[in-house]
Design an enzyme around this catalytic site. Structure first.
Site, PDB file in Angstrom:
ATOM      1  N   HIS A 138       0.824  -1.372   0.037  1.00  0.00           N
ATOM      2  CA  HIS A 138      -0.008  -0.118  -0.161  1.00  0.00           C
ATOM      3  C   HIS A 138       0.913   1.209  -0.103  1.00  0.00           C
ATOM      4  O   HIS A 138       0.775   2.060  -0.789  1.00  0.00           O
ATOM      5  CB  HIS A 138      -0.937  -0.113   1.196  1.00  0.00           C
ATOM      6  CG  HIS A 138      -1.893   1.101   1.488  1.00  0.00           C
ATOM      7  ND1 HIS A 138      -2.939   1.505   1.265  1.00  0.00           N
ATOM      8  CD2 HIS A 138      -1.268   2.446   2.176  1.00  0.00           C
ATOM      9  CE1 HIS A 138      -3.549   2.488   1.323  1.00  0.00           C
ATOM     10  NE2 HIS A 138      -2.527   3.441   1.862  1.00  0.00           N
ATOM     11  N   GLU A 139       1.877   1.168   0.784  1.00  0.00           N
ATOM     12  CA  GLU A 139       2.578   2.415   1.077  1.00  0.00           C
ATOM     13  C   GLU A 139       3.635   2.766  -0.218  1.00  0.00           C
ATOM     14  O   GLU A 139       3.895   3.800  -0.585  1.00  0.00           O
ATOM     15  CB  GLU A 139       3.415   2.467   2.170  1.00  0.00           C
ATOM     16  CG  GLU A 139       2.753   2.452   3.364  1.00  0.00           C
ATOM     17  CD  GLU A 139       1.850   3.643   3.707  1.00  0.00           C
ATOM     18  OE1 GLU A 139       2.332   4.563   3.364  1.00  0.00           O
ATOM     19  OE2 GLU A 139       0.658   3.454   4.215  1.00  0.00           O
ATOM     20  N   HIS A 142       1.679   4.309  -2.852  1.00  0.00           N
ATOM     21  CA  HIS A 142       1.510   5.730  -2.954  1.00  0.00           C
ATOM     22  C   HIS A 142       2.593   6.563  -3.593  1.00  0.00           C
ATOM     23  O   HIS A 142       2.709   7.633  -4.174  1.00  0.00           O
ATOM     24  CB  HIS A 142       1.615   6.385  -1.457  1.00  0.00           C
ATOM     25  CG  HIS A 142       0.192   6.034  -0.669  1.00  0.00           C
ATOM     26  ND1 HIS A 142      -0.767   6.727  -1.248  1.00  0.00           N
ATOM     27  CD2 HIS A 142      -0.023   5.996   0.543  1.00  0.00           C
ATOM     28  CE1 HIS A 142      -1.822   6.284  -0.503  1.00  0.00           C
ATOM     29  NE2 HIS A 142      -1.468   5.620   0.525  1.00  0.00           N
ATOM     30  N   GLU A 201      -6.212   6.580  -1.568  1.00  0.00           N
ATOM     31  CA  GLU A 201      -6.158   5.424  -0.898  1.00  0.00           C
ATOM     32  C   GLU A 201      -6.710   4.090  -1.307  1.00  0.00           C
ATOM     33  O   GLU A 201      -6.153   3.095  -1.147  1.00  0.00           O
ATOM     34  CB  GLU A 201      -7.103   5.775   0.370  1.00  0.00           C
ATOM     35  CG  GLU A 201      -6.386   6.798   1.377  1.00  0.00           C
ATOM     36  CD  GLU A 201      -4.961   6.119   1.887  1.00  0.00           C
ATOM     37  OE1 GLU A 201      -5.196   4.988   2.667  1.00  0.00           O
ATOM     38  OE2 GLU A 201      -4.090   6.782   1.800  1.00  0.00           O
TER      39      GLU A 201
END
Length: 271
Positions: A138-139, A142, A201
């Site tokens: 997820h990070e 980004h 997100e």
């Protein structure tokens, strides 16, 4: 006349700065060269590490070794995906680093260029490698999808108006600009207007599951992770992830929808 010209310059800058992401297909407002953000990340990353306790990834530090191992598998998965889709050039300038830092915060982040940090306070919530892989995926998403750039661009445009790029280049080492960068990455627990948006997100959730699956970790663990995040928040905790949109219930609902796609990439591997 001068005001009108400045306004036209600002509008032109905004139009030029709107690009379409090759993977997600979403139009993005990005004023800043990724290469500049990557350069900035190198200095900010070293500054952060020098002022925090980094836990070395050795056999005697099982948590740090696990974070390093999981992170490297995510990096390998990302590299494979981009190569398979003829987008290896998108990773130009990435010099991946993965660190575990001693902190009670339940947080993790990835800077442009692949500088990754996981806080020890997150591990009691992740509880297992697969959940950690989904967080790190997820990070990393980004950073890969230019979300930091989007957030900084919005903040800089609001603050500097028509002199956007000149202002950034002249002040990128200033305390104000460094604060904007740190908030945009997710290093700060008080993000305010810089909180990742709903679309950002959900993009990070979707592809974080894919990277985790490609790395050999069950993407379904993302659902259990968010259920634990929700419980943690209900108990008075404030994990960084929950300062953003969408809310936990909505997020879990979307994760269930993303799961069939992610499972197509899942090939379990031994530790």
């Amino acid at each position: 006349m001068i005001k009108k010209l400045a306004g036209l310059i600002a509008i032109a800058a905004i139009v030029v700065a709107c690009t379409t992401n090759a993977i997600t297909g979403r139009s993005q407002f990005k004023l800043l060269p990724e290469s500049q953000l990557q350069q900035m990340a190198v200095g900010e990353y070293q500054s952060f590490l020098s002022s925090n306790k980094v836990i070395p990834a050795t056999s005697s530090n099982r948590d740090a070794e696990m974070v390093s191992r999981v992170g490297q598998r995510i990096v390998n998965a990302v590299t494979t995906f981009f190569k398979q889709n003829n987008m290896a050039q998108e990773l130009e300038g990435y010099q991946w680093e993965i660190k575990l830092v001693q902190s009670n915060e339940a947080n993790a982040w990835c800077m442009p260029g692949g500088k990754i940090v996981v806080y020890t306070g997150l591990l009691p919530i992740t509880q297992n490698e697969a959940a950690l892989a989904n967080v790190m995926g997820h990070e990393v998403s980004h950073a890969l999808f230019g979300h930091t750039n989007e957030r900084m661009s919005q903040a800089i445009a609001a603050q500097y108006g028509g002199s956007i790029l000149d202002a950034f280049m002249a002040n990128k080492s200033s305390a104000a600009m460094r604060n904007i960068f740190g908030s945009a990455v997710g290093m700060s627990s008080q993000l305010g207007i810089l909180a990742f948006g709903r679309k950002q997100e959900l993009e990070a959730d979707r592809y974080g599951m894919i990277w985790a699956a490609m790395a050999g970790y069950n993407p379904e663990e993302a659902i259990g992770l968010w259920e634990r995040m929700q419980a943690y928040a209900g108990g008075g905790g404030t994990p960084e992830f929950l300062s953003t949109h969408p809310g936990p219930e909505r997020r879990i609902e979307q994760l269930r929808k993303y799961l069939p796609e992610a499972m197509k990439y899942y090939r379990p591997v031994s530790k």
